[in-house]
Each structure stands twice: as structure tokens, then as C-alpha cells.
Design a protein around this motif. Structure first.
Motif, PDB file in Angstrom:
ATOM      1  N   ARG A 119      34.344  58.446   5.908  1.00 26.67           N
ATOM      2  CA  ARG A 119      34.115  59.736   6.564  1.00 26.67           C
ATOM      3  C   ARG A 119      33.552  59.530   7.974  1.00 26.67           C
ATOM      4  O   ARG A 119      33.987  60.154   8.941  1.00 26.67           O
ATOM      5  N   LEU A 154      35.346  60.489  11.527  1.00 29.47           N
ATOM      6  CA  LEU A 154      34.708  61.303  12.558  1.00 29.47           C
ATOM      7  C   LEU A 154      34.650  60.545  13.871  1.00 29.47           C
ATOM      8  O   LEU A 154      34.864  61.111  14.943  1.00 29.47           O
ATOM      9  N   VAL A 214      38.016  60.683  15.437  1.00 30.25           N
ATOM     10  CA  VAL A 214      38.288  61.987  16.046  1.00 30.25           C
ATOM     11  C   VAL A 214      37.527  62.125  17.354  1.00 30.25           C
ATOM     12  O   VAL A 214      38.069  62.566  18.377  1.00 30.25           O
ATOM     13  N   THR A 262      39.109  62.520  21.032  1.00 27.67           N
ATOM     14  CA  THR A 262      38.745  63.655  21.881  1.00 27.67           C
ATOM     15  C   THR A 262      38.347  63.178  23.267  1.00 27.67           C
ATOM     16  O   THR A 262      38.768  63.718  24.284  1.00 27.67           O
ATOM     17  N   LEU A 263      37.522  62.137  23.299  1.00 23.15           N
ATOM     18  CA  LEU A 263      37.062  61.635  24.587  1.00 23.15           C
ATOM     19  C   LEU A 263      38.221  61.026  25.373  1.00 23.15           C
ATOM     20  O   LEU A 263      38.300  61.158  26.589  1.00 23.15           O
ATOM     21  N   VAL A 295      41.421  61.872  25.139  1.00 24.55           N
ATOM     22  CA  VAL A 295      42.315  62.930  25.613  1.00 24.55           C
ATOM     23  C   VAL A 295      41.620  63.760  26.681  1.00 24.55           C
ATOM     24  O   VAL A 295      42.175  64.050  27.732  1.00 24.55           O
ATOM     25  N   GLY A 296      40.381  64.164  26.395  1.00 22.49           N
ATOM     26  CA  GLY A 296      39.679  65.051  27.306  1.00 22.49           C
ATOM     27  C   GLY A 296      38.981  64.325  28.426  1.00 22.49           C
ATOM     28  O   GLY A 296      38.756  64.874  29.480  1.00 22.49           O
ATOM     29  N   GLY A 297      38.629  63.085  28.188  1.00 23.31           N
ATOM     30  CA  GLY A 297      37.886  62.351  29.194  1.00 23.31           C
ATOM     31  C   GLY A 297      36.425  62.719  29.155  1.00 23.31           C
ATOM     32  O   GLY A 297      35.987  63.522  28.329  1.00 23.31           O
ATOM     33  N   CYS A 298      35.679  62.123  30.007  1.00 25.22           N
ATOM     34  CA  CYS A 298      34.255  62.422  30.057  1.00 25.22           C
ATOM     35  C   CYS A 298      33.745  62.129  31.465  1.00 25.22           C
ATOM     36  O   CYS A 298      34.495  61.694  32.324  1.00 25.22           O
ATOM     37  N   TYR A 299      32.471  62.382  31.656  1.00 26.51           N
ATOM     38  CA  TYR A 299      31.884  62.235  32.984  1.00 26.51           C
ATOM     39  C   TYR A 299      31.242  60.861  33.076  1.00 26.51           C
ATOM     40  O   TYR A 299      30.248  60.586  32.407  1.00 26.51           O
ATOM     41  N   VAL A 314      30.628  59.246  36.167  1.00 28.64           N
ATOM     42  CA  VAL A 314      30.274  58.948  37.557  1.00 28.64           C
ATOM     43  C   VAL A 314      28.773  58.728  37.701  1.00 28.64           C
ATOM     44  O   VAL A 314      27.976  59.441  37.095  1.00 28.64           O
ATOM     45  N   GLU A 315      28.405  57.734  38.468  1.00 26.66           N
ATOM     46  CA  GLU A 315      27.009  57.557  38.869  1.00 26.66           C
ATOM     47  C   GLU A 315      26.887  58.096  40.291  1.00 26.66           C
ATOM     48  O   GLU A 315      27.332  57.465  41.253  1.00 26.66           O
ATOM     49  N   PHE A 316      26.310  59.274  40.396  1.00 23.03           N
ATOM     50  CA  PHE A 316      26.191  59.908  41.708  1.00 23.03           C
ATOM     51  C   PHE A 316      25.155  59.157  42.537  1.00 23.03           C
ATOM     52  O   PHE A 316      24.017  58.977  42.116  1.00 23.03           O
ATOM     53  N   ASP A 317      25.568  58.728  43.717  1.00 21.05           N
ATOM     54  CA  ASP A 317      24.687  57.916  44.560  1.00 21.05           C
ATOM     55  C   ASP A 317      24.491  58.604  45.908  1.00 21.05           C
ATOM     56  O   ASP A 317      25.386  58.597  46.757  1.00 21.05           O
ATOM     57  N   PRO A 318      23.327  59.218  46.123  1.00 20.74           N
ATOM     58  CA  PRO A 318      23.088  59.919  47.389  1.00 20.74           C
ATOM     59  C   PRO A 318      23.012  58.981  48.584  1.00 20.74           C
ATOM     60  O   PRO A 318      23.009  59.440  49.713  1.00 20.74           O
ATOM     61  N   ILE A 332      37.980  68.583  24.206  1.00 17.33           N
ATOM     62  CA  ILE A 332      39.027  68.221  25.175  1.00 17.33           C
ATOM     63  C   ILE A 332      38.918  69.089  26.427  1.00 17.33           C
ATOM     64  O   ILE A 332      38.966  68.585  27.553  1.00 17.33           O
ATOM     65  N   GLY A 359      35.887  68.190  28.279  1.00 22.29           N
ATOM     66  CA  GLY A 359      36.069  66.815  28.732  1.00 22.29           C
ATOM     67  C   GLY A 359      36.951  66.762  29.966  1.00 22.29           C
ATOM     68  O   GLY A 359      36.678  66.019  30.911  1.00 22.29           O
ATOM     69  N   VAL A 360      38.008  67.580  29.952  1.00 20.94           N
ATOM     70  CA  VAL A 360      38.892  67.622  31.124  1.00 20.94           C
ATOM     71  C   VAL A 360      38.121  68.142  32.340  1.00 20.94           C
ATOM     72  O   VAL A 360      38.222  67.595  33.448  1.00 20.94           O
ATOM     73  N   ALA A 366      34.893  67.986  32.830  1.00 23.51           N
ATOM     74  CA  ALA A 366      33.933  66.966  33.252  1.00 23.51           C
ATOM     75  C   ALA A 366      34.644  65.849  34.017  1.00 23.51           C
ATOM     76  O   ALA A 366      34.158  65.377  35.051  1.00 23.51           O
ATOM     77  N   ARG A 367      35.816  65.465  33.518  1.00 23.50           N
ATOM     78  CA  ARG A 367      36.544  64.380  34.195  1.00 23.50           C
ATOM     79  C   ARG A 367      36.995  64.830  35.589  1.00 23.50           C
ATOM     80  O   ARG A 367      36.945  64.060  36.549  1.00 23.50           O
ATOM     81  N   GLN A 399      32.577  60.006  47.118  1.00 24.95           N
ATOM     82  CA  GLN A 399      31.794  58.785  47.339  1.00 24.95           C
ATOM     83  C   GLN A 399      32.663  57.605  47.767  1.00 24.95           C
ATOM     84  O   GLN A 399      32.247  56.802  48.598  1.00 24.95           O
ATOM     85  N   PHE A 440      26.697  66.911  51.126  1.00 21.10           N
ATOM     86  CA  PHE A 440      25.880  66.321  50.064  1.00 21.10           C
ATOM     87  C   PHE A 440      25.521  67.378  49.020  1.00 21.10           C
ATOM     88  O   PHE A 440      25.606  67.123  47.811  1.00 21.10           O
ATOM     89  N   GLU A 446      29.859  67.788  30.549  1.00 23.87           N
ATOM     90  CA  GLU A 446      29.794  66.665  29.610  1.00 23.87           C
ATOM     91  C   GLU A 446      28.852  67.001  28.451  1.00 23.87           C
ATOM     92  O   GLU A 446      29.156  66.722  27.286  1.00 23.87           O
ATOM     93  N   GLN A 468      30.561  69.367  26.266  1.00 21.08           N
ATOM     94  CA  GLN A 468      31.593  68.641  25.519  1.00 21.08           C
ATOM     95  C   GLN A 468      30.977  67.930  24.314  1.00 21.08           C
ATOM     96  O   GLN A 468      31.460  68.060  23.182  1.00 21.08           O
TER      97      GLN A 468
END
Lengths: 331, 274
Positions: A11, A15, A18, A22-23, A25-29, A31-35, B180, B183-184, B186-187, B197, B207, B221, B224
Motif C-alpha cells: 500500500r 501511494l 502515485v 504526480t510529481l 507529470v505535474g512537476g514541482c518547484y 528553484v533556489e531563488f538567489d537575490p 498535477i 505542480g504544473v 509551481a513548475r 536568474q 527583483f 508547491e 500541491q
């Protein structure tokens, strides 16, 4: 050493599968934002409703935020400020060019100006200007320590002369941060007139400084040679007087016109030190001139030799003035 | 085969009659009513006669009890008697009456199974031309499990199955769809910030604008992850309910053989039924 096998219940595995799908197909965030990334963020936008300031530790250079510690910088180490050099030329000209030695120091990685290299922040070359004319390019070696540059001065008439250094990018665009531009003013005096002929120079604003097209308060700073700035008075005295400040007035041609130039001055320097402030009228995107003209204490035009009248003795007496061109721009 | 109990009047747990279901619920009859008392007396006689294999007498007693007090369980016992007397048609009718008057009967699957068995016996009897007086032993239930497609709408676990399937579906949709979708988003925000950047900032973002994009991407995210987690939790809950419901239905369809094998076929006691 002992090893143990991990078991995952079907199980949990399902999960996880799945979730992973999901990640995927949908992707995720991720990025490391660097000022602190240099050259990334736009700044100096015309739209005031958008906050276009740079993050802490960054400065706006050429409309992009850059690391303050990596900004290009330049300085003129010599000649020293307001150094007096002798020339055999007269105010009418007529002398051979002579070599002027300039020492330069700064923070810029020199790259050949003809290499066609792409812009890399902190790289470029240095353009050397004498009296607003580009005279030399420094694009070899380094300038982190004092670097001598020999310049041939062709415009060697007596009076004030200006040296300017401009840090320039590989793509030929000038770096526009404050430290990327360095100036120095020096005098040339005819060797036969040393200590006699008065001079005035506009030290600020520097030629081609940009001002807005709205009504603009402009502060003018003067320096003089063989002339003392004093408040207006009634008794004329040699080498003493004040200066009138004119805006966009055609000196010296206006001297010979019926109305002369006297009615158009916008400021007086001498009443309170060597500075004054005047309000330049609104204008379009264009250039304009600021002229400083020496006057006797009683406001009459000051000429050389003393007590001559520049308005009437044109061939004998020269008005003493200095003029800079400024830029009026809506940006 | 066992007689159905009658609430407080049900027999002891060690009653020798075989059980049809594990524990059918029976309503308590009202006390102190002369009709009920007579019905109870008739019921007790019927039990005794049934245990003595006096099925005609037992049938009469149970019919009398049924005429005095309307309990579905009397119909069940009447059905048993008819079955023992080989009157399968009447037995079927009695069992059908029992199911109609007791919709929530827990032994419904077994009774329905018994009805089908009786229908087959009836057909066999008609083909052979035998009369209605042949006494046949009750067929073993385990030999004829009811087909699944004939599952009654009120089968045990149905509610759990429906709820479980619904929760699993909703959870899956939330987890997959929400995950999804956000996630889209967020991507996309991540791509935009990366473009600022490291991609030359094609949109000339400041900025503060890039910072807002970054915050938005992180918010998407978080949503999600939240939707995937919440959806998965709902789906797991639904799956558990579904599994429980299916197990309950299957156990009802296929009663434990241990309860029905061997001596039960001879009508001997297997479990306490009364």
C-alpha cells in the motif's frame, strides 16, 4: 557487519508510486531563488508603480542589479586636481601638441575593445577623454595599480581642460554606475601670461551630465584662476569680481548683439562662496549650455587686460567665460 | 438446519438444531399479551415436534404461532417444516415471505441460497414425477453458493463498498488532479524564476517581481503537496472501507465452511442458533 532488508508494504509502495507519478507529470518547484545573482533583475524602470529597486548589497548598473562589491571603478591619480601646466599657445591657439601623462587606477578586467567579446559584467576597457574628445583606449594589462597613460594634447590653448575616464563594457556600452566615470580638471597657462590672465571653470556640473526635462534646480560650482570671487559691490578691482550664470545663451556671440547677454543670467556666483543654484526651465530631450562669465563687482563684463571692455573692444579684450553642455532627457 | 429464534423465547445456545445463519437479529415480542403468550406456547410445541421429526405437527404449531403473532421468524420455521415435508413450493413461498417481511435479515444470502436449492429440488421433483411427500435431507449450503450477479441490493457491506469507492475516487482525483494542476503551476513559476536568474531575464522582471514569482511558486508547491497528501489520505481511507466492505460481502456470500460441513448436513448442531 550485518545487513537488514527493508520491506515496504504494497500500500505504501502504491501511494509512493502515485505520488511520484504526480510529481513527474505535474512537476514541482525546484528553484533556489538567489537575490545575489548579478545582472539578472531589471531595475530603474520608468513605471513608478513597479518596485524596481535592487536587493540589499546590489546596485543598479545599466538597468540591471549588480553586486556592489564587483562594480567597475576608476580614478585619475595624476595630474592632481587643478594642476597648472604651461603652454606656449595663446588663447587663439597656435602651438604644437604636447604629451600629458595620466596615471589611472581602478577595478575593471581589461578586454580588448576590438575582440568583439560578449558583455561580461566587470570586463571591458577604459575610454580616455580630453575636453570631451575620446583620445585613447586602455584595454591591455591591468589597472588595479597605478597605470600610466600618455595622451597627446592638441587643444592646448590656455584655460581649463578636462580629463575624463569612462569604463566601457565589451559590447561598447558605457557602465553607468557612478564610480565608472572619473574626472580631473587642470589648467593650461601661457608661459608668458602666468599669473596674469584670469580664468573661470565650471567644475560642476560636468559636461554631458543628464538632467530631467522638467523644471530642474541645477547647482553650479566654479573654480577660478587668477581671479577672486567676491560679493557684488560698486568698486571695480583687478582680478576680483563675481560670475554670472547663463542657461542656453550663445556666448560669446551674444556680446555683440544689440541686447547683449546681460539680461539673461539666472544666477550669480561670488555672493556666497563659489556655488549657486538656479532653476533651468523645462525643455525637450535636447542638449543645453551653462555658461559662467566673469564680471566686475559692479556687474560690468570683466575682460583681459583689466579695465578693457569686451563689449566694445572686441579685438583687444576677451570676455572670460567657461561653458559646458548638459543633456536634458526625459529618462 | 435450525429453527429461527423468537427474541427472548429463543432456545438455549446449545440447541441441537443446525444454524442457518450466524446470528439473525430478532425483535423482542411484547410481554403480557395473551395472544403473544399463546403464540409462544405454539412456538415451543413446534420446536419440540420439529426436534422429534414430527414435521407435520411442527408445521401446524408454527402456523398457529404465526396466526397469533406476526413474526417473520415463524415464516422461516414454517419454511423449514415444508422443506422437511418435501413441499418445496410451499417452503419457497414461506422463505420468500420471511425475506419480504424481514428486509434486514442478516441470513438473507443463506436463505436466498436455500430458495435456489429448493427451486432446483422442485424442478428435479417435477421431472421425476415424484409427489410432494418425499422427505429429503436439507442440502448442504456449501454446495451451492449464490452467483455474485444476483447479489441483493441490501447485501452486507454495500454501504462500506459504496462509501469506500467514492472516497477512493475522490481522493484519487484530488491527489492526482490537484497535485498535477498545482505542480504544473509551481513548475511554470520555477521556469520563470530560472529564466530571470539564468536565462537573461527575457521578460525584464524586477527583483520584486521575481521575488513574487518565487513566493507564488512555493505557495503552489505547498498546495500541491497538501492536495496530494490529503487526497492520498482520503483515498487510503476509501480503500480501507472498500476492503472491509468487500470482505464483509464475501464472508456473507460464502459462510465459513467450518460452520456447515459434516454433521450440519445431518441436521445436527453446529453452532448455537437459538
Amino acid at each position: 557487519m550485518s545487513m537488514s532488508l527493508h520491506t515496504v508494504s504494497p500500500r505504501v509502495a502504491a501511494l509512493s508510486f502515485v505520488g511520484a507519478c504526480t510529481l513527474m507529470v505535474g512537476g514541482c518547484y525546484t528553484v533556489e531563488f538567489d537575490p545575489t545573482v548579478g545582472g539578472a533583475f531589471r531595475c530603474n524602470l520608468e513605471d513608478e508603480e513597479i518596485d524596481s529597486s535592487c536587493p540589499s548589497g546590489m546596485s543598479c548598473v545599466n538597468d540591471h542589479c549588480e553586486d556592489e562589491e564587483a562594480l567597475p571603478s576608476l580614478a585619475v591619480l595624476s595630474p592632481e586636481d587643478q594642476l597648472v601646466l604651461e603652454t606656449s599657445a595663446t588663447v587663439q591657439g597656435g602651438a604644437d601638441p604636447f604629451a600629458l601623462s595620466i596615471r589611472v587606477q581602478g577595478s575593471l578586467t581589461l578586454v580588448s575593445a576590438t575582440s568583439g567579446a560578449e558583455h561580461v559584467f566587470g570586463e571591458g576597457h577604459v575610454a580616455v577623454f580630453i575636453d570631451n574628445e575620446e583620445q585613447a583606449i586602455i584595454d591591455e594589462g591591468g589597472i588595479s595599480s597605478s597605470t600610466p597613460v600618455e595622451i597627446e594634447i592638441t587643444n592646448n590653448v590656455p584655460g581649463p581642460h578636462r580629463i575624463a575616464l569612462q569604463a566601457r563594457r565589451n559590447d561598447g556600452v558605457d557602465y553607468d554606475n557612478e564610480g565608472a566615470f572619473a574626472t580631473r580638471l587642470f589648467w593650461l597657462e601661457n608661459e608668458l601670461e602666468v599669473g596674469l590672465r584670469p580664468f573661470v571653470a565650471i567644475k560642476s556640473p560636468w559636461p554631458h551630465t543628464a538632467f530631467s526635462t522638467d523644471d530642474e534646480d541645477i547647482e553650479v560650482e566654479l573654480i577660478t584662476r587668477n581671479f577672486t570671487l567676491v560679493p557684488p559691490n560698486t568698486m571695480q578691482a583687478d582680478s576680483t569680481g563675481h560670475s554670472h550664470i547663463y542657461y542656453d545663451t550663445p556666448w560669446p556671440d551674444c556680446v555683440l548683439q544689440p541686447d547683449g547677454c546681460d539680461k539673461d543670467y539666472l544666477g550669480v556666483v561670488g555672493a556666497d562662496g563659489n556655488r549657486t543654484q538656479f532653476t533651468a526651465p523645462a525643455s525637450g530631450d535636447e542638449t543645453a549650455t551653462i555658461t559662467a562669465v566673469l564680471r566686475h563687482v559692479d556687474h560690468f563684463p570683466y575682460g583681459f587686460p583689466f579695465e578693457c571692455d569686451p563689449a566694445t573692444e572686441v579685438n583687444l579684450c576677451q570676455p572670460i567665460f567657461d561653458e559646458v553642455t548638459i543633456n536634458r532627457t526625459s529618462r | 438446519m435450525t429453527l429461527a429464534p423468537l427474541g427472548a423465547a429463543a432456545g438455549p445456545a446449545d440447541d441441537p438444531l443446525p444454524a442457518v445463519t450466524d446470528d439473525p437479529p430478532v425483535a423482542d415480542p411484547p410481554k403480557g399479551n395473551p395472544g403473544v403468550d399463546q403464540a409462544m406456547a405454539a412456538y415451543q410445541r413446534g420446536r419440540q415436534n420439529y426436534n422429534l421429526a414430527q414435521y407435520e405437527a411442527a408445521l401446524s404449531d408454527f402456523q398457529e404461532a404465526a396466526s397469533l403473532y406476526a413474526s417473520p421468524d415463524f415464516q422461516y420455521n414454517i419454511g423449514l417444516c415444508y422443506e422437511q415435508l418435501g413441499k418445496y413450493d410451499d417452503a419457497i413461498r414461506a422463505f420468500v415471505t420471511y425475506l419480504k417481511t424481514k428486509p434486514d435479515a442478516e441470513d438473507r444470502p443463506n436463505v436466498e441460497n436455500r430458495i435456489r436449492e429448493l427451486q432446483r429440488d422442485l424442478e428435479r421433483q417435477e421431472r421425476n414425477g415424484t409427489g410432494g411427500t418425499v422427505v429429503t435431507p436439507p442440502p448442504p449450503l456449501e454446495d451451492s453458493p449464490p452467483p455474485e450477479d444476483e447479489e441483493a441490493p441490501t447485501s452486507p457491506g454495500r454501504g462500506l463498498i459504496i462509501a469506500g469507492a467514492a472516497l477512493a475516487g475522490v481522493g484519487g482525483v484530488v491527489a492526482l488532479g490537484g497535485g498535477i494542476a498545482f505542480g504544473v503551476l509551481a513548475r511554470n513559476r520555477g521556469d520563470a524564476v530560472n529564466g530571470v536568474q539564468f536565462g537573461g531575464n527575457p521578460d525584464d522582471l524586477t527583483f520584486s517581481q521575481a521575488e513574487a514569482l518565487d513566493a507564488e511558486g512555493r505557495r503552489f508547491e505547498a498546495i500541491q503537496i497538501g492536495m496530494v497528501a490529503a487526497g492520498a489520505a482520503v483515498a487510503v481511507t476509501g480503500a480501507v472501507l472498500l476492503a472491509v466492505g468487500l470482505r464483509k460481502r464475501n464472508s456473507a456470500k460464502n459462510p465459513a465452511p467450518s460452520a456447515w460441513i459434516a454433521p450440519g448436513m445431518a441436521g445436527l448442531a453446529l453452532t448455537g442458533r437459538f
